[in-house]
Structures are given as structure tokens and as C-alpha cells.
Design a protein around this motif. Structure first.
Motif, PDB file in Angstrom:
ATOM      1  N   ALA A  34      19.398 -27.149 146.557  1.00 58.22           N
ATOM      2  CA  ALA A  34      18.687 -28.420 146.698  1.00 58.22           C
ATOM      3  C   ALA A  34      17.321 -28.234 147.350  1.00 58.22           C
ATOM      4  N   ARG A  35      17.256 -27.332 148.314  1.00 55.81           N
ATOM      5  CA  ARG A  35      15.993 -27.087 149.025  1.00 55.81           C
ATOM      6  C   ARG A  35      14.990 -26.343 148.163  1.00 55.81           C
ATOM      7  N   GLY A  36      15.489 -25.439 147.311  1.00 55.36           N
ATOM      8  CA  GLY A  36      14.606 -24.686 146.420  1.00 55.36           C
ATOM      9  C   GLY A  36      14.021 -23.435 147.029  1.00 55.36           C
ATOM     10  N   VAL A  37      14.559 -23.016 148.171  1.00 54.32           N
ATOM     11  CA  VAL A  37      14.055 -21.810 148.823  1.00 54.32           C
ATOM     12  C   VAL A  37      15.155 -21.246 149.716  1.00 54.32           C
ATOM     13  N   VAL A  38      15.213 -19.901 149.832  1.00 56.83           N
ATOM     14  CA  VAL A  38      16.157 -19.232 150.722  1.00 56.83           C
ATOM     15  C   VAL A  38      15.480 -18.994 152.064  1.00 56.83           C
ATOM     16  N   ASN A  39      16.085 -19.469 153.136  1.00 56.94           N
ATOM     17  CA  ASN A  39      15.596 -19.170 154.483  1.00 56.94           C
ATOM     18  C   ASN A  39      16.275 -17.889 154.951  1.00 56.94           C
ATOM     19  N   CYS A  40      15.503 -16.813 155.040  1.00 56.29           N
ATOM     20  CA  CYS A  40      16.067 -15.492 155.303  1.00 56.29           C
ATOM     21  C   CYS A  40      15.585 -14.958 156.644  1.00 56.29           C
ATOM     22  N   GLY A  41      16.520 -14.671 157.547  1.00 55.70           N
ATOM     23  CA  GLY A  41      16.175 -14.116 158.853  1.00 55.70           C
ATOM     24  C   GLY A  41      15.909 -12.624 158.754  1.00 55.70           C
ATOM     25  N   VAL A  42      14.740 -12.192 159.242  1.00 51.55           N
ATOM     26  CA  VAL A  42      14.332 -10.794 159.164  1.00 51.55           C
ATOM     27  C   VAL A  42      13.838 -10.313 160.526  1.00 51.55           C
ATOM     28  N   TRP A  58       5.292 -10.142 153.296  1.00 51.48           N
ATOM     29  CA  TRP A  58       6.415  -9.402 153.869  1.00 51.48           C
ATOM     30  C   TRP A  58       6.872  -8.302 152.923  1.00 51.48           C
ATOM     31  N   ARG A  59       7.110  -7.099 153.472  1.00 51.17           N
ATOM     32  CA  ARG A  59       7.544  -5.939 152.701  1.00 51.17           C
ATOM     33  C   ARG A  59       8.704  -5.262 153.418  1.00 51.17           C
ATOM     34  N   GLY A  60       9.545  -4.581 152.649  1.00 51.14           N
ATOM     35  CA  GLY A  60      10.598  -3.782 153.266  1.00 51.14           C
ATOM     36  C   GLY A  60      11.911  -3.843 152.511  1.00 51.14           C
ATOM     37  N   LEU A  61      12.816  -2.938 152.856  1.00 50.67           N
ATOM     38  CA  LEU A  61      14.125  -2.868 152.224  1.00 50.67           C
ATOM     39  C   LEU A  61      14.913  -4.152 152.441  1.00 50.67           C
ATOM     40  N   ASP A  62      14.917  -4.665 153.663  1.00 49.92           N
ATOM     41  CA  ASP A  62      15.628  -5.907 153.948  1.00 49.92           C
ATOM     42  C   ASP A  62      14.952  -7.096 153.274  1.00 49.92           C
ATOM     43  N   VAL A  63      13.642  -7.085 153.229  1.00 53.57           N
ATOM     44  CA  VAL A  63      12.884  -8.141 152.561  1.00 53.57           C
ATOM     45  C   VAL A  63      13.225  -8.181 151.074  1.00 53.57           C
ATOM     46  N   ASP A  64      13.344  -7.007 150.464  1.00 52.34           N
ATOM     47  CA  ASP A  64      13.690  -6.951 149.038  1.00 52.34           C
ATOM     48  C   ASP A  64      15.055  -7.563 148.766  1.00 52.34           C
ATOM     49  N   LEU A  65      15.994  -7.420 149.693  1.00 48.94           N
ATOM     50  CA  LEU A  65      17.305  -8.028 149.499  1.00 48.94           C
ATOM     51  C   LEU A  65      17.199  -9.550 149.542  1.00 48.94           C
ATOM     52  N   CYS A  66      16.390 -10.080 150.446  1.00 49.17           N
ATOM     53  CA  CYS A  66      16.156 -11.534 150.468  1.00 49.17           C
ATOM     54  C   CYS A  66      15.595 -11.996 149.122  1.00 49.17           C
ATOM     55  N   ARG A  67      14.629 -11.248 148.611  1.00 46.77           N
ATOM     56  CA  ARG A  67      14.023 -11.624 147.327  1.00 46.77           C
ATOM     57  C   ARG A  67      15.020 -11.499 146.182  1.00 46.77           C
ATOM     58  N   ALA A  68      15.909 -10.518 146.264  1.00 40.72           N
ATOM     59  CA  ALA A  68      16.933 -10.367 145.226  1.00 40.72           C
ATOM     60  C   ALA A  68      17.840 -11.597 145.188  1.00 40.72           C
ATOM     61  N   VAL A  69      18.208 -12.126 146.346  1.00 38.88           N
ATOM     62  CA  VAL A  69      19.049 -13.322 146.398  1.00 38.88           C
ATOM     63  C   VAL A  69      18.315 -14.507 145.774  1.00 38.88           C
ATOM     64  N   ALA A  70      17.021 -14.639 146.078  1.00 38.58           N
ATOM     65  CA  ALA A  70      16.229 -15.719 145.486  1.00 38.58           C
ATOM     66  C   ALA A  70      16.127 -15.561 143.973  1.00 38.58           C
ATOM     67  N   ALA A  71      15.947 -14.332 143.516  1.00 38.45           N
ATOM     68  CA  ALA A  71      15.871 -14.083 142.075  1.00 38.45           C
ATOM     69  C   ALA A  71      17.177 -14.450 141.395  1.00 38.45           C
ATOM     70  N   ALA A  72      18.296 -14.148 142.033  1.00 36.82           N
ATOM     71  CA  ALA A  72      19.601 -14.493 141.478  1.00 36.82           C
ATOM     72  C   ALA A  72      19.813 -16.000 141.455  1.00 36.82           C
ATOM     73  N   MET A  73      19.444 -16.674 142.523  1.00 33.35           N
ATOM     74  CA  MET A  73      19.675 -18.114 142.641  1.00 33.35           C
ATOM     75  C   MET A  73      18.733 -18.930 141.761  1.00 33.35           C
ATOM     76  N   PHE A  74      17.446 -18.606 141.812  1.00 38.74           N
ATOM     77  CA  PHE A  74      16.434 -19.447 141.171  1.00 38.74           C
ATOM     78  C   PHE A  74      15.753 -18.807 139.965  1.00 38.74           C
ATOM     79  N   GLY A  75      15.997 -17.499 139.737  1.00 39.52           N
ATOM     80  CA  GLY A  75      15.231 -16.805 138.713  1.00 39.52           C
ATOM     81  C   GLY A  75      13.811 -16.533 139.161  1.00 39.52           C
ATOM     82  N   ASP A  76      13.557 -16.650 140.472  1.00 40.68           N
ATOM     83  CA  ASP A  76      12.209 -16.498 141.025  1.00 40.68           C
ATOM     84  C   ASP A  76      12.321 -15.855 142.407  1.00 40.68           C
ATOM     85  N   ALA A  77      11.941 -14.586 142.499  1.00 42.44           N
ATOM     86  CA  ALA A  77      12.085 -13.826 143.739  1.00 42.44           C
ATOM     87  C   ALA A  77      11.137 -14.279 144.835  1.00 42.44           C
ATOM     88  N   THR A  78      10.174 -15.133 144.507  1.00 39.80           N
ATOM     89  CA  THR A  78       9.208 -15.579 145.523  1.00 39.80           C
ATOM     90  C   THR A  78       9.728 -16.771 146.325  1.00 39.80           C
TER      91      THR A  78
END
Length: 339
Positions: A34-42, A58-78
Motif C-alpha cells: 500500500a505504501r509503495g516503498v520498502v523501509n529498509c534498516g541499514v 546507497w551502495r553495498g551488499l546489504d543495500v542490494d538485498l533491500c533493492r532485491a526485495v523491492a524488485a520482487a515486490m514492485f518490479g522496481d528495485a528503486t
């Protein structure tokens, strides 16, 4: 019981659906959608894992995992909002709902997994605790640190392991405890303590931040603990946990299948049954997770596989894959089957 509740509700002219006491809280999955964005603690800033670059990205291995979740949920890693958290803030921020997940070099332990109302859903980096000293001290082993002052962050397994290890080896030390990562590192480089202790990957990151001065510091050979680091979600929120867990596994599986951000489009019509399931041509796994069937394709296309993320973020620190290699190459990285 259900009949008695219905009868009581009817007697006072109410319905169970209208009772706030019986209403179910909104799941994280539904709230994020509903919010349209993942709030990811880093992390507040740890090169290779989570840190903003010179452009504030933001860059990094942990950051990429946050983006992967967004890509899975919304089709948009941003579609991620990164929330920098100190070690002491991180669990409260997740428990309170300030963030939807932690992807913040956090160690999976029994106590954390059972007593905080949280669940670890995977391991994206296998690490261990070490020590770094100035080369000019001439120290070759952590066992030479008897009586040393040691910089450490509070609220971490690092702090607990430090005490345990020194006691087990009949050594004395004086802790210099500072909450913020940037400040504890600055204290070490300013000479306020003889040694800095944290995960070995963190030590490599901190040393690399010194540029030309990096060679003035040495990471000692002892690794005194197991530090399996991975993403964390709230306990009992199973649908959301499934998505975070399988976003992580998708990056590992893609590497094993040889699928990269550069070549995955070439495999969309593959006759390999495993790849067909992975890219969403068959299997319906997205439907099972509540997202588009091309969810795993979106992760790889937009973020890359685990190996790409490691090469891009962690290898520049001088850290080799080691046990973070795929299981097919002697490491511990292993995804359950996509079946």
C-alpha cells in the motif's frame, strides 16, 4: 466459543467484524504494498555493505538485498527508503515498525531469534570477529593484547565476544565503548585505543577507508567467533518473511544457474526447466509469494546475482569469497530448490 461471541454481539447490536479488539493488524506485506516503498534498516555507513557514495546513493551488499526485495515486490528495485540505524537502534526500529526489515550486518544468534519478537530469514554473509591494530605496535597476535584498550560498539555480539574471549584466555583489557560506528572508528584512528574489534569484513572496510594510510594498520590472524549475518523481519509476519527470504535465495540461485544482469534476457526462452521456473515462465512461484511471476527475473535484471553483488561491493575491500562462495565451489552459499 464462536457461537457465544456471536450471541453476545447480537444481544448488544454489534457485529464481530466491527470489534476493534478482534480486528487483525495489517501485515507488513500489505502495508509495504500500500505504501509503495520498502523501509529498509541499514548501517549508518559501512563501505561494502551499506554506505552512501559521493552522490548520496546507497551502495553495498546489504543495500542490494533491500533493492532485491523491492524488485520482487514492485518490479522496481528503486522503491526503497534506506533508514540508517546504529547497533543499539536497529532492533527497536524493527520492533516498532519504523522499518520493514533489517539488512544491516546483524548476527543471527539464538537469543536474538527467540527473545526479541524477530525472525532471521537467511544469511547473506558469513563472517567472524577479529582485531585491528596499528602496524607500528609490532603486535602479531591478539594474545599479545593483554592490558590493551580496545574500541568496541555497545549492543553488539562483538562486545560480548570480546569479554568472553579475553576471560577465556586469562587476559585483561579496557573497553572504550562508543555507540556510533563513525565515532568508534575515529577514536581508534586518533589513538584513543590500542585495537579496534568488530567483524573481519568491517575491519577491512574501515581500513580501506584510510586510503594511502591503510597499510599502517594490520588485521590480526585470530577470528574469535562465528558471525552469520543476515536479514531480519518481525516474528509471525510469515508472508513478508517468505518474500525477503526468497529474494535472498533468488540472488544465490541465479549465480548457481549462471544468470546475470547482463545475460538473463537471453534465457527467457530457455528449455532448461529450472531456469523456466526461475524466470517465471512456469511454476507460478510469484503467485505463491503474492507478487508477479517474473519477480526473480526482476531481481537479477535490476540488482544482479549474489556473485555480482559481492564483486561490486565486497571484493574491492580486499575480501575474498572464501566460505561465502557457492556450495558448488566449496563455500556455504546454498539456496533451497526453486521447485
Amino acid at each position: 466459543m464462536r457461537r457465544r461471541l456471536l450471541a453476545a454481539a447480537t444481544a448488544v447490536g454489534l457485529t464481530l467484524a466491527a470489534s476493534p479488539a478482534l480486528a487483525q493488524p495489517q501485515s507488513t506485506f500489505d502495508a509495504v504494498r500500500a505504501r509503495g516503498v520498502v523501509n529498509c534498516g541499514v548501517n549508518t555507513g559501512l563501505a561494502g555493505f551499506a554506505a552512501p557514495d559521493s552522490q548520496g546513493v546507497w551502495r553495498g551488499l546489504d543495500v542490494d538485498l533491500c533493492r532485491a526485495v523491492a524488485a520482487a515486490m514492485f518490479g522496481d528495485a528503486t522503491k526503497v527508503r534506506f533508514v540508517p540505524l546504529t547497533a543499539q537502534q536497529r532492533f527497536t526500529a524493527l520492533q516498532s515498525g519504523e522499518v520493514d526489515m533489517l539488512s544491516r550486518n546483524t548476527t543471527w544468534t539464538l537469543g536474538r531469534d527467540t527473545s526479541l519478537g524477530l525472525d532471521f530469514v537467511g544469511i547473506n554473509f558469513y563472517d567472524g570477529q577479529g582485531f585491528m591494530v596499528k602496524r607500528s605496535l609490532g603486535v602479531k597476535s591478539a594474545k599479545e593484547l593483554d592490558g590493551a584498550t580496545i574500541c568496541v560498539q555497545p549492543g553488539t555480539t562483538t562486545e560480548l565476544n570480546l569479554t568472553d574471549w579475553f576471560r577465556a584466555n586469562n587476559l585483561r583489557f579496557t573497553p572504550v565503548v562508543i555507540e556510533r560506528l563513525e565515532e568508534v572508528n575515529a577514536a581508534f584512528f586518533a589513538g584513543r585505543c590500542d585495537a579496534l574489534t568488530t567483524d573481519v569484513s568491517g575491519l577491512a572496510s574501515v581500513r580501506a577507508s584510510q586510503g594511502a594510510r591503510a597499510e599502517e594498520y594490520v588485521i590480526l590472524p585470530e577470528v574469535i567467533s562465528k558471525e552469520p549475518l543476515g536479514p531480519v523481519v518481525r516474528h509471525g509476519d510469515n508472508r513478508w518473511a517468505d518474500l525477503v527470504r526468497w529474494a535472498h535465495f533468488a540472488m544465490i540461485e541465479a549465480e548457481e544457474l549462471g544468470l546475470t544482469s547482463a545475460n538473463i534476457d537471453q534465457h527467457l526462452n530457455s528449455t532448461n526447466p529450472t531456469i523456466q521456473r526461475f524466470v517465471g515462465a512456469t511454476g507460478g512461484f510469484g503467485q505463491m509469494l503474492g507478487v508477479d511471476n517474473r519477480w526473480a527475473y526482476n531481481i537479477v535484471k535490476q540488482v544482479g546475482n549474489y556473485g555480482e553483488s559481492f564483486e561490486r561491493n565486497v571484493k574491492p575491500l580486499g575480501i575474498q569469497r572464501g566460505i561465502n562462495e557457492l556450495w558448488t565451489k566449496g563455500g556455504l552459499m546454498y539456496s533451497p530448490p526453486f521447485r
